[in-house]
Write an enzyme that holds these catalytic residues in place. Structure first.
Site, PDB file in Angstrom:
ATOM      1  N   HIS A   3      -0.877   8.421  10.395  1.00  0.00           N
ATOM      2  CA  HIS A   3      -0.502   8.161   9.009  1.00  0.00           C
ATOM      3  C   HIS A   3      -0.102   6.700   8.856  1.00  0.00           C
ATOM      4  O   HIS A   3      -0.102   5.947   9.819  1.00  0.00           O
ATOM      5  CB  HIS A   3       0.607   9.113   8.540  1.00  0.00           C
ATOM      6  CG  HIS A   3       1.922   8.963   9.240  1.00  0.00           C
ATOM      7  ND1 HIS A   3       2.120   9.328  10.555  1.00  0.00           N
ATOM      8  CD2 HIS A   3       3.125   8.489   8.803  1.00  0.00           C
ATOM      9  CE1 HIS A   3       3.380   9.096  10.896  1.00  0.00           C
ATOM     10  NE2 HIS A   3       4.010   8.592   9.842  1.00  0.00           N
ATOM     11  N   HIS A  60       2.716   4.963   7.897  1.00  0.00           N
ATOM     12  CA  HIS A  60       4.038   4.356   8.053  1.00  0.00           C
ATOM     13  C   HIS A  60       4.028   3.276   9.127  1.00  0.00           C
ATOM     14  O   HIS A  60       3.383   3.420  10.172  1.00  0.00           O
ATOM     15  CB  HIS A  60       5.093   5.423   8.365  1.00  0.00           C
ATOM     16  CG  HIS A  60       5.426   6.280   7.186  1.00  0.00           C
ATOM     17  ND1 HIS A  60       6.014   7.518   7.303  1.00  0.00           N
ATOM     18  CD2 HIS A  60       5.241   6.080   5.848  1.00  0.00           C
ATOM     19  CE1 HIS A  60       6.192   8.037   6.098  1.00  0.00           C
ATOM     20  NE2 HIS A  60       5.731   7.191   5.204  1.00  0.00           N
ATOM     21  N   ASP A 100       6.079   2.265  11.346  1.00  0.00           N
ATOM     22  CA  ASP A 100       6.516   2.536  12.721  1.00  0.00           C
ATOM     23  C   ASP A 100       5.434   3.258  13.527  1.00  0.00           C
ATOM     24  O   ASP A 100       5.640   3.565  14.708  1.00  0.00           O
ATOM     25  CB  ASP A 100       7.837   3.312  12.747  1.00  0.00           C
ATOM     26  CG  ASP A 100       7.747   4.693  12.124  1.00  0.00           C
ATOM     27  OD1 ASP A 100       7.023   4.844  11.120  1.00  0.00           O
ATOM     28  OD2 ASP A 100       8.398   5.628  12.629  1.00  0.00           O
ATOM     29  N   HIS A 101       4.286   3.487  12.902  1.00  0.00           N
ATOM     30  CA  HIS A 101       3.132   4.066  13.597  1.00  0.00           C
ATOM     31  C   HIS A 101       1.931   3.123  13.599  1.00  0.00           C
ATOM     32  O   HIS A 101       0.968   3.362  14.329  1.00  0.00           O
ATOM     33  CB  HIS A 101       2.729   5.388  12.952  1.00  0.00           C
ATOM     34  CG  HIS A 101       3.752   6.464  13.107  1.00  0.00           C
ATOM     35  ND1 HIS A 101       3.564   7.574  13.901  1.00  0.00           N
ATOM     36  CD2 HIS A 101       4.996   6.584  12.592  1.00  0.00           C
ATOM     37  CE1 HIS A 101       4.644   8.328  13.857  1.00  0.00           C
ATOM     38  NE2 HIS A 101       5.528   7.747  13.060  1.00  0.00           N
ATOM     39  N   HIS A 109       4.528  15.172   5.527  1.00  0.00           N
ATOM     40  CA  HIS A 109       5.263  13.924   5.758  1.00  0.00           C
ATOM     41  C   HIS A 109       4.678  12.819   4.869  1.00  0.00           C
ATOM     42  O   HIS A 109       5.399  12.119   4.170  1.00  0.00           O
ATOM     43  CB  HIS A 109       5.166  13.557   7.230  1.00  0.00           C
ATOM     44  CG  HIS A 109       5.951  12.344   7.621  1.00  0.00           C
ATOM     45  ND1 HIS A 109       7.323  12.311   7.623  1.00  0.00           N
ATOM     46  CD2 HIS A 109       5.540  11.112   8.040  1.00  0.00           C
ATOM     47  CE1 HIS A 109       7.738  11.113   8.015  1.00  0.00           C
ATOM     48  NE2 HIS A 109       6.675  10.370   8.274  1.00  0.00           N
ATOM     49  N   ASP A 136       4.206  12.691  12.810  1.00  0.00           N
ATOM     50  CA  ASP A 136       5.500  13.102  12.262  1.00  0.00           C
ATOM     51  C   ASP A 136       5.405  14.436  11.526  1.00  0.00           C
ATOM     52  O   ASP A 136       6.110  14.669  10.541  1.00  0.00           O
ATOM     53  CB  ASP A 136       6.034  12.021  11.313  1.00  0.00           C
ATOM     54  CG  ASP A 136       6.556  10.801  12.059  1.00  0.00           C
ATOM     55  OD1 ASP A 136       6.525  10.805  13.293  1.00  0.00           O
ATOM     56  OD2 ASP A 136       6.960   9.829  11.384  1.00  0.00           O
ATOM     57  N   HIS A 175       8.443  10.991  17.895  1.00  0.00           N
ATOM     58  CA  HIS A 175       9.849  10.576  17.911  1.00  0.00           C
ATOM     59  C   HIS A 175      10.662  11.440  18.866  1.00  0.00           C
ATOM     60  O   HIS A 175      10.364  12.617  19.060  1.00  0.00           O
ATOM     61  CB  HIS A 175      10.473  10.679  16.514  1.00  0.00           C
ATOM     62  CG  HIS A 175       9.956   9.686  15.535  1.00  0.00           C
ATOM     63  ND1 HIS A 175      10.489   8.425  15.399  1.00  0.00           N
ATOM     64  CD2 HIS A 175       8.942   9.764  14.642  1.00  0.00           C
ATOM     65  CE1 HIS A 175       9.838   7.768  14.452  1.00  0.00           C
ATOM     66  NE2 HIS A 175       8.888   8.567  13.977  1.00  0.00           N
TER      67      HIS A 175
END
Length: 251
Positions: free
Chosen positions: A53, A55, A57-58, A110, A127, A165
């Protein structure tokens, strides 16, 4: 294949798979530096990136990794095109990397375009599904996430759940607060507390194990419905899931 988790940012894991020749697949690189260090120290040569996805942090490391390795193929859902995905994939598509064929599974909740990748026994689910828990609903609805969980729950029990995570301890603390007398959750919570006290990694986890300790996979459980004050017979099938996610949001 050799599966490795690379810690990144605050609590992310960047997953890699490599073959005996050192060819490597990277999943959701939220930052580039720990990946570059791992590649150099092991002599690995990355050949592809899988994105679940959009975001940051990915996806934050994609640009730098592609600069270092220009021939990297980058797969991802439409929402990751602006983050560096070069080949857009969606539900039902197949991605073949390192001799493995990954099934693309649309798992919204998410985010609306979130996808997961499955090639037995590996499930890279970003996530969506966490050990003991469920991703936060930033864009999707509880019904969408419930449906995503039902899709993933159809996979074999031996599936290795490679989520992104290290949330297991907080998820089990929540589960133990909801069902304090459940012996499986109580035992797992203590086990994870001990493991994290030694900075141990709780992932990957097996799907069969998650079916016993993850409340979001146990939404038909009568004891859970009673603990949440959910009507046992009259609610839609995803209502228990929605109430559980609401409680987790404020836990």
């Amino acid at each position: 294949m050799n599966l490795t988790s690379i810690p990144a940012l605050q609590d992310n894991y960047i997953w890699t798979l490599n073959d005996d020749e050192g060819n490597c697949l990277i999943v959701d690189p939220g930052e580039a530096q720990p990946v570059l260090e791992k590649m150099a120290s092991n002599g690995w040569q990355p050949v592809a990136i899988l994105l679940t996805h959009h975001h940051n942090d990915h996806t934050g490391g994609v640009k730098t990794l592609c600069e270092h390795f220009p021939h990297l193929e980058v797969y991802g859902p439409q929402e990751t095109e602006a983050k560096g995905a070069r080949t857009i994939v969606s539900e039902g598509d197949k991605v073949t990397v390192l001799g493995l064929t990954f099934e693309v599974i649309h798992t919204p909740g998410h985010t609306l375009g979130h996808i997961s990748y499955y090639s037995s026994p590996y499930l890279f689910c970003g996530d969506t599904l966490f050990s003991g828990g469920c991703g936060r609903l930033f864009e999707g609805t509880p019904e969408q996430m419930y449906d995503s969980f039902q899709k993933l729950n159809q996979l074999p029990g031996e599936t290795l759940v490679c989520c992104a995570h290290e949330y297991t301890l907080s998820n089990l603390k929540f589960a133990a607060a909801i069902l304090p007398h459940d012996p499986q959750i109580t035992a797992e919570y203590q086990k994870i507390k001990d493991l994290r006290a030694e900075n141990g990694i709780t992932l990957p986890t097996k799907l069969a194990h998650e079916r016993s300790i993850n409340l979001f996979l146990r939404t038909q459980d009568i004891d859970l419905k009673r603990a949440l004050n959910v009507n046992i017979t009259d609610e839609p099938v995803w209502r228990t899931f929605a109430v559980l996610r609401e409680k987790k949001d404020v836990f």
